[in-house]
Design a protein around this motif. Structure first.
Motif, PDB file in Angstrom:
ATOM      1  N   GLU A 143      40.347  48.382  33.591  1.00 21.19           N
ATOM      2  CA  GLU A 143      40.996  47.336  32.896  1.00 21.19           C
ATOM      3  C   GLU A 143      40.780  47.352  31.432  1.00 21.19           C
ATOM      4  N   LYS A 144      41.969  46.656  30.754  1.00 23.13           N
ATOM      5  CA  LYS A 144      41.455  46.520  29.297  1.00 23.13           C
ATOM      6  C   LYS A 144      40.216  45.483  29.041  1.00 23.13           C
ATOM      7  N   PRO A 145      39.403  45.590  27.809  1.00 23.14           N
ATOM      8  CA  PRO A 145      39.774  46.583  26.888  1.00 23.14           C
ATOM      9  C   PRO A 145      38.833  48.087  27.390  1.00 23.14           C
ATOM     10  N   ASP A 173      47.157  47.629  31.667  1.00 22.11           N
ATOM     11  CA  ASP A 173      47.733  46.422  30.819  1.00 22.11           C
ATOM     12  C   ASP A 173      49.050  45.508  31.649  1.00 22.11           C
ATOM     13  N   HIS A 174      48.349  44.606  31.983  1.00 22.08           N
ATOM     14  CA  HIS A 174      49.148  43.788  32.966  1.00 22.08           C
ATOM     15  C   HIS A 174      50.383  43.212  32.418  1.00 22.08           C
ATOM     16  N   TYR A 175      50.539  43.367  30.928  1.00 20.20           N
ATOM     17  CA  TYR A 175      51.868  42.720  30.468  1.00 20.20           C
ATOM     18  C   TYR A 175      52.927  43.550  30.935  1.00 20.20           C
ATOM     19  N   LEU A 176      52.504  45.001  30.985  1.00 20.61           N
ATOM     20  CA  LEU A 176      53.594  46.080  31.774  1.00 20.61           C
ATOM     21  C   LEU A 176      54.220  45.626  32.844  1.00 20.61           C
ATOM     22  N   GLY A 177      53.503  44.784  33.925  1.00 21.36           N
ATOM     23  CA  GLY A 177      53.836  44.392  35.078  1.00 21.36           C
ATOM     24  C   GLY A 177      54.458  43.468  35.117  1.00 21.36           C
ATOM     25  N   LYS A 178      54.815  42.412  34.064  1.00 20.77           N
ATOM     26  CA  LYS A 178      55.528  41.279  33.960  1.00 20.77           C
ATOM     27  C   LYS A 178      57.083  41.758  34.232  1.00 20.77           C
ATOM     28  N   GLU A 179      57.780  40.912  34.929  1.00 23.18           N
ATOM     29  CA  GLU A 179      58.811  41.012  35.324  1.00 23.18           C
ATOM     30  C   GLU A 179      59.896  41.259  33.808  1.00 23.18           C
ATOM     31  N   ASP A 231      41.614  41.875  21.742  1.00 19.60           N
ATOM     32  CA  ASP A 231      41.791  41.359  23.177  1.00 19.60           C
ATOM     33  C   ASP A 231      43.371  41.254  23.283  1.00 19.60           C
ATOM     34  N   MET A 232      44.081  41.022  22.450  1.00 15.32           N
ATOM     35  CA  MET A 232      45.416  40.970  22.719  1.00 15.32           C
ATOM     36  C   MET A 232      46.454  41.963  21.888  1.00 15.32           C
ATOM     37  N   ILE A 233      46.045  42.243  20.679  1.00 16.29           N
ATOM     38  CA  ILE A 233      47.067  42.900  19.812  1.00 16.29           C
ATOM     39  C   ILE A 233      46.981  44.412  20.343  1.00 16.29           C
ATOM     40  N   ASN A 235      46.273  45.937  22.786  1.00 14.13           N
ATOM     41  CA  ASN A 235      47.018  46.286  24.120  1.00 14.13           C
ATOM     42  C   ASN A 235      48.249  45.823  24.280  1.00 14.13           C
ATOM     43  N   HIS A 236      48.245  44.371  24.552  1.00 10.63           N
ATOM     44  CA  HIS A 236      49.618  43.784  25.023  1.00 10.63           C
ATOM     45  C   HIS A 236      50.444  43.563  24.020  1.00 10.63           C
ATOM     46  N   LEU A 237      50.265  43.324  22.740  1.00 10.37           N
ATOM     47  CA  LEU A 237      51.553  43.219  21.720  1.00 10.37           C
ATOM     48  C   LEU A 237      51.703  44.600  21.402  1.00 10.37           C
TER      49      LEU A 237
HETATM   50  C1  BG6 Z   1      44.113  38.833  28.998  1.00  6.91           C
HETATM   51  C2  BG6 Z   1      43.056  38.448  27.826  1.00  6.91           C
HETATM   52  O1  BG6 Z   1      44.455  40.339  28.677  1.00  6.91           O
HETATM   53  O2  BG6 Z   1      45.548  38.348  28.653  1.00  6.91           O
HETATM   54  C3  BG6 Z   1      43.080  36.907  27.895  1.00  6.91           C
HETATM   55  O3  BG6 Z   1      41.722  38.908  27.843  1.00  6.91           O
HETATM   56  C4  BG6 Z   1      44.311  36.254  27.651  1.00  6.91           C
HETATM   57  O4  BG6 Z   1      42.347  36.627  26.668  1.00  6.91           O
HETATM   58  C5  BG6 Z   1      45.243  37.152  29.101  1.00  6.91           C
HETATM   59  O5  BG6 Z   1      44.269  35.004  28.020  1.00  6.91           O
HETATM   60  C6  BG6 Z   1      46.651  36.472  28.997  1.00  6.91           C
HETATM   61  O6  BG6 Z   1      47.597  36.937  29.871  1.00  6.91           O
HETATM   62  P1  BG6 Z   1      48.748  36.161  30.377  1.00  6.91           P
HETATM   63  O7  BG6 Z   1      49.274  36.604  31.530  1.00  6.91           O
HETATM   64  O8  BG6 Z   1      48.288  34.728  30.900  1.00  6.91           O
HETATM   65  O9  BG6 Z   1      49.745  36.077  29.316  1.00  6.91           O
END
Ligand code: BG6
Length: 487
Positions: A143-145, A173-179, A231-233, A235-237
């Motif tokens: 999992e991240k981080p 990085d669960h954002y990559l799994g979002k539709e 936490d966010m930038i 990885n997800h952003l």
């Molecule tokens: C996680 C962060 O990776 O993503 C959290 O650690 C954040 O701080 C979450 O709330 C946001 O995910 P989602 O899917 O709700 O946008």
């Protein structure tokens, strides 16, 4: 069966992520008939707990988070798959029991999902090795981080890499799994319309916003030494930016896709100490209100160090230094305690070269493509159109709207984890991060962390329920632009 039977071992099995996301996602896959009959799910954590206790905990979690999806028959089947072994990640306790359980009915495919603090990734990998828990088809999910900075990320990658081959390491990085995020590849590369303008000739700038209404909840212990940038930038952003900015891969093969993403990461201009005042804003929320309900300040949350300077909001102006994107800024921002939960990518196109219509309409607003990642998933292309009527020529900016809920009425919008957890079982790593990607993202992130630190930058306070400190507005307004929620 759709897939060979497998065992899924979740470390941190009683934790927040497992309860909220991982176990509900596995249940939903079971509901969909995707879990082979004999597949088992093993929860593991330091806490002493019986198998029965674990099943009760999981049942309660499913009732809390996906009550509307519970089917008594599937629930019973799912609960019967669950086992629990108490294990000490850093010592020998529990590992022989886990080994016995797994070898009782050996499955070729084994997944170890590490939903723990990253400090435990190395010790867990070592123990998996020491206790002979690897089959030829064993994969580990991190999992991240991944670490706290570049050095710790490298150390984790080295240590896990000494036990697992890279192809069996799934950095999630669960954002990559979002539709809607998966859909970015389709939007860009299955349609011929966008590519000719998807560069500095056609695009003025890009905005990526990931706003949340929640505060740090009960994660203060983790969050206070992490902050929004990590936490966010990091990885997800970064992943969203890569998908918007990357060149077309030759195929969807994991290496091809990841090769293209890493080129983007390597083109990012570092943000140095001289740049932080103009290209970065850190914020921390003070007390305020979200949708009418009062909320306390970050400083008053549980487990926050007195005088903490951790940022709960960050905005950046990012430059991608390559042929395609020269001169096109990417404005990124993310924060806790914003007025709404919304993740969105906005592509602002350039204006027409000459305006022949009567002024009065706000012709300063060129075409805009809005990709709403969540909630209320949609893609909107804002166009100028003539407002019907016998009077003069009145122009209106109106969207072509592809709403996912309307267009795909009968489809279940899966949670990101549903897709990704099963990709691991199938050995499909396209939507996971390769070692060099994570490290390149850390390297760039660290340039900002170092600059903030050496300048003694303190977060600007913003009132909970607002879009962050006014400096974040000033950052983009200085360039003659605005954040789109501001209009
Ligand atoms: C996680 C962060 O990776 O993503 C959290 O650690 C954040 O701080 C979450 O709330 C946001 O995910 P989602 O899917 O709700 O946008």
């Amino acid at each position: 069966p759709i897939i060979d039977p497998f065992d899924y071992v979740v470390f941190g099995g009683t934790g927040d992520l497992a309860r909220r996301k991982l176990l509900p996602a596995l249940y939903l896959r079971d509901l969909d008939g995707q879990l082979p009959e004999t597949s088992r799910i093993v929860g593991s954590a330091r806490t002493d707990m019986t198998g029965e206790g674990f099943r009760e905990l999981v049942e309660a979690s499913l009732r809390e988070f996906i009550a509307d999806k519970l089917d008594p028959e599937v629930l019973a089947r799912f609960l019967a798959r669950l086992h629990y072994v108490s294990v000490d990640a850093k010592a020998a306790r529990g590992w022989p029991e886990l080994a016995t359980l797994l070898s009782d009915e050996p499955r070729q495919i084994r997944v170890f999902y590490l939903a723990t603090a990253p400090e435990l990734y190395g010790p867990i990998a070592d123990n998996i090795h020491a206790h002979g828990l690897q089959t030829p088809e064993t994969r580990i999910v991190l999992e991240k981080p991944i670490g706290h900075d570049l050095a710790s990320a490298r150390a984790i990658n080295d240590r896990v890499g000494a036990v697992f081959e890279e192809r069996n390491i799934f950095r999630i990085d669960h954002y990559l799994g979002k539709e809607t995020v998966q859909n970015l590849l389709v939007l860009r590369f299955a349609n011929s319309l966008f590519e000719p303008v998807w560069n500095h000739n056609g695009i003025d700038h890009v905005q990526i916003t990931v706003a949340e209404t929640v505060g740090v909840e009960d994660r203060g212990g983790y969050y206070d030494h992490t902050g929004a940038l990590r936490d966010m930038i990091q990885n997800h952003l970064m992943q969203l930016l890569c998908l918007v900015a990357m060149e077309p891969p030759a195929t969807l093969d994991r290496e091809e896709v990841r090769d293209e993403k890493i080129k983007v990461l390597k083109s990012l201009a570092p943000i140095s100490r001289d740049d932080i005042a103009t290209k970065s804003v850190r914020g921390q929320y003070r007390a305020g209100a979200i949708k009418g309900g009062p909320v306390k300040s970050y400083a008053e949350e549980k487990d926050i160090a007195p005088g903490s300077t951790t940022e709960t909001f960050a905005a950046l102006k990012v430059e991608v230094r390559n042929w395609r994107w020269a001169g096109v800024p990417f404005y990124l921002r993310t924060g806790k305690r914003m007025p709404e939960k919304v993740s969105e990518i906005v592509i602002q196109f350039k204006p027409v070269p000459y305006w022949i219509f009567p002024t009065g309409s706000d012709h300063a607003m060129p075409n805009r493509l809005v990709i709403r990642v969540q909630p209320d998933e949609h893609i909107r292309l804002h166009l100028w159109t003539k407002e019907p009527g016998p009077g003069g020529l009145r122009l209106r900016n109106a969207p072509l709207n592809l709403s996912f809920a309307e267009t795909f009425k009968n489809n279940h919008m899966p949670d990101a984890y549903e897709r990704l957890l099963m990709d691991v079982v199938r050995g499909n790593a396209t939507l996971f991060m390769r070692r060099d990607e994570v490290e390149a993202a850390w390297e760039w992130t660290e340039s900002i962390l170092d600059a903030w630190k050496s300048a003694g930058d303190r977060p600007k306070l913003y009132t909970a329920g607002t879009w962050g400190p006014s400096e974040a507005v000033a950052m983009i307004v200085r360039d003659g632009r605005t954040w789109f929620d501001e209009q």
